[in-house]
Design an enzyme around this catalytic site. Structure first.
Site, PDB file in Angstrom:
ATOM      1  CG  ASP A  89       2.602  -0.099  -0.457  1.00 33.05           C
ATOM      2  OD1 ASP A  89       3.137   0.000  -1.732  1.00 33.05           O
ATOM      3  OD2 ASP A  89       2.695  -1.276   0.012  1.00 33.05           O
ATOM      4  CG  HIS A 143       1.169 -10.205  -1.035  1.00 29.01           C
ATOM      5  ND1 HIS A 143      -0.008  -9.514  -0.965  1.00 29.01           N
ATOM      6  CD2 HIS A 143       2.170  -9.186  -0.622  1.00 29.01           C
ATOM      7  CE1 HIS A 143       0.347  -8.338  -0.608  1.00 29.01           C
ATOM      8  NE2 HIS A 143       1.359  -7.910  -0.415  1.00 29.01           N
ATOM      9  CG  HIS A 178       6.188  -0.101   2.447  1.00 33.07           C
ATOM     10  ND1 HIS A 178       5.681  -0.715   3.819  1.00 33.07           N
ATOM     11  CD2 HIS A 178       5.569  -0.625   1.603  1.00 33.07           C
ATOM     12  CE1 HIS A 178       5.124  -1.717   3.586  1.00 33.07           C
ATOM     13  NE2 HIS A 178       4.685  -1.784   2.313  1.00 33.07           N
ATOM     14  CG  ASP A 230       6.392  -4.319  -2.974  1.00 28.93           C
ATOM     15  OD1 ASP A 230       6.624  -4.493  -1.725  1.00 28.93           O
ATOM     16  OD2 ASP A 230       5.336  -3.912  -3.220  1.00 28.93           O
ATOM     17  CD  GLU A 273       4.585  -5.909   1.440  1.00 24.73           C
ATOM     18  OE1 GLU A 273       3.776  -4.775   1.557  1.00 24.73           O
ATOM     19  OE2 GLU A 273       4.064  -7.001   1.055  1.00 24.73           O
ATOM     20  CG  HIS A 275      -0.022  -1.813   3.652  1.00 29.86           C
ATOM     21  ND1 HIS A 275      -0.019  -3.191   3.584  1.00 29.86           N
ATOM     22  CD2 HIS A 275       0.919  -1.685   2.888  1.00 29.86           C
ATOM     23  CE1 HIS A 275       1.009  -3.730   2.760  1.00 29.86           C
ATOM     24  NE2 HIS A 275       1.640  -2.704   2.389  1.00 29.86           N
ATOM     25  CE1 TYR A 289      -1.453  -1.101  -4.119  1.00 28.55           C
ATOM     26  CE2 TYR A 289      -2.480   0.533  -2.645  1.00 28.55           C
ATOM     27  CZ  TYR A 289      -1.104  -0.327  -3.238  1.00 28.55           C
ATOM     28  OH  TYR A 289       0.021  -0.150  -2.563  1.00 28.55           O
ATOM     29  CG  HIS A 328       2.705  -0.654  -6.200  1.00 25.89           C
ATOM     30  ND1 HIS A 328       3.232  -1.695  -6.496  1.00 25.89           N
ATOM     31  CD2 HIS A 328       2.656  -0.770  -4.608  1.00 25.89           C
ATOM     32  CE1 HIS A 328       3.886  -2.244  -5.572  1.00 25.89           C
ATOM     33  NE2 HIS A 328       3.483  -1.917  -4.168  1.00 25.89           N
TER      34      HIS A 328
HETATM   35 FE1  FEO Z   1       3.462  -2.893   1.075  1.00 25.90          FE
HETATM   36 FE2  FEO Z   1       4.160  -2.276  -2.250  1.00 25.90          FE
HETATM   37  O1  FEO Z   1       4.357  -3.076  -0.604  1.00 25.90           O
END
Ligand code: FEO
Length: 396
Positions: free
Chosen positions: A163, A24, A78, A82, A80, A144, A191, A224
């Site tokens: 994250d 993104h 989270h 991913d 999101e 976040h 990051y 991640h």
């Molecule tokens: Fe905020 Fe790795 O997604």
């Protein structure tokens, strides 16, 4: 594809996305991982899932430990996609007894996937019994996303940090200390700069809280990149430093150019800064991503932005970086604008306004040059670098 045991009761069952180069708007030159974790408790529990196209790889890793249908609980730290992208499939497949998320996470998951399966909201400090061990939840709103939540497994001294504390890095190593120091430092900084920076005030509150509650943490298992197993000794002080954004004796010069005039100006400004002993990075936007711009702005006390005037406007690549930087809300920077023009020269004033809007304190009205810089123009640029260096030294 097999699971990797990372602590006494926890397996990594995530995926490595070696091909990811764009996330993104974030340029991910080293790929990434989407980390999912299996807690082998009496009630086997999956913490996070993976991006939807990778669900079969995650299932294969889970199957190397248990039948996926034996998973009883799913925890979403989270929402999101991913990390949540495979939740609908996992619910259909395993029909878990419980799916839990923070209160905001429940809403976010429903808004993403329009689920009919109930999601159980948990609050800060709530616990979930897994039979022979317990998960404790710590809300980390705005690090976040509003739904963001840590989960703590005291039995293994392991914190699932969603994250936070992550990096976009595809690697065969599962632990951060196995990755070269310069690589993990660059990727965690990048990051932070690209994902976490706007939420720095929340990071500082989290670190204060962390110091107060004395959690016994050995492992920080992020969403991640590799897992920290030093109790946060390396990454927590870095997060504190990046969140504080104290100015450093470093400058970054970001520019694009049409006929090398703005480039010549950038090089002269760099010359003035370097002569005054300021670490200087020059980023031509034809060869630098907006994510690299963010990375270097993170640690720079001075930011210079240069653009030719094109059709009465800022050059498009420069506008891209300005929009991106404004969203990231860097603090405690000084800087100046510069650029060449042929007719009106509107870009300089526009740059000045953008830099003020970003929150950069201008040390000069900037330098603009008609067509090609003369010797005296280059001297002005060199002096701009020297003057800014002097101001920067007062601040660091
Ligand atoms: Fe905020 Fe790795 O997604």
């Amino acid at each position: 594809m097999k699971a990797v045991k990372i602590s006494e009761h926890v397996y990594w069952v995530g995926v490595i996305d070696w091909n990811l180069r764009e996330f993104h708007g974030y340029s991910t030159k080293r790929g990434s991982t989407y980390n999912s974790y299996l807690i082998m408790a009496e009630k086997p529990t999956l913490v996070e899932t993976v991006k939807a196209p990778f669900k079969d790889e995650m299932l294969e890793r889970i199957a190397s430990v248990i039948d996926p249908k034996d998973i009883k609980y799913i925890v979403s730290g989270h929402a999101e996609m991913d990390h949540s992208g495979s939740i609908p499939h996992m619910i259909d497949l395993i029909k878990p007894e419980k799916v839990v998320a923070s209160t905001m996470g429940v809403k976010a998951l429903q808004d993403h996937f329009h689920l009919t399966h109930p999601i159980i909201p948990v609050k800060d400090g709530d616990t979930l019994s897994l039979g022979n061990m317990e998960l404790k939840f710590l809300e980390t709103r705005m690090i976040h996303w509003p739904d963001s939540m840590f989960s703590y497994l005291a039995k293994d001294e392991l914190l699932f940090s969603q994250d936070a504390f992550g990096m976009h890095l595809a690697s065969s190593e599962r632990f951060a200390d196995e990755v070269a120091h310069d690589v993990r430092l660059e990727e965690t900084a990048k990051y932070y700069a690209n994902i976490i920076l706007p939420y720095s005030s929340f990071v500082l509150k989290l670190i204060e809280r962390w110091k107060g509650i004395n959690l016994n943490v050995k492992f920080i298992a992020t969403d991640h990149g590799p897992i920290w197993r030093d109790g946060g000794a390396e990454i927590i002080p870095l997060y504190e430093k990046w969140a504080l954004q104290k100015p450093e004796k470093k400058a970054v010069i970001i520019y694009d150019t049409m006929w090398k005039s703005t480039e010549a100006m950038a090089n002269e400004i760099a010359g003035g800064l370097i002569e005054e002993g300021v670490e200087t990075v020059v980023l031509p936007l034809a060869a630098s991503s907006r994510s690299d711009v963010a990375l270097h702005v993170l640690s720079a006390g001075a930011v210079f932005i240069g653009s030719p005037t094109l059709n009465n406007n800022i050059f498009p690549s420069v506008a891209d970086s300005l929009v991106y930087l404004k969203g990231l809300r860097p603090k405690n920077k000084i800087g100046a604008a510069f650029g060449s023009y042929g007719w009106g020269g509107e870009a300089l004033e526009q740059l000045n306004q953008w830099m003020k809007d970003i929150g950069i304190e201008l040390v000069s009205d900037g330098v603009k040059v008609k067509y090609v810089p003369r010797e005296e123009d280059l001297v002005k640029c060199f002096e701009l670098g020297r003057d800014a260096a002097a101001r920067l030294k007062e601040l660091v």
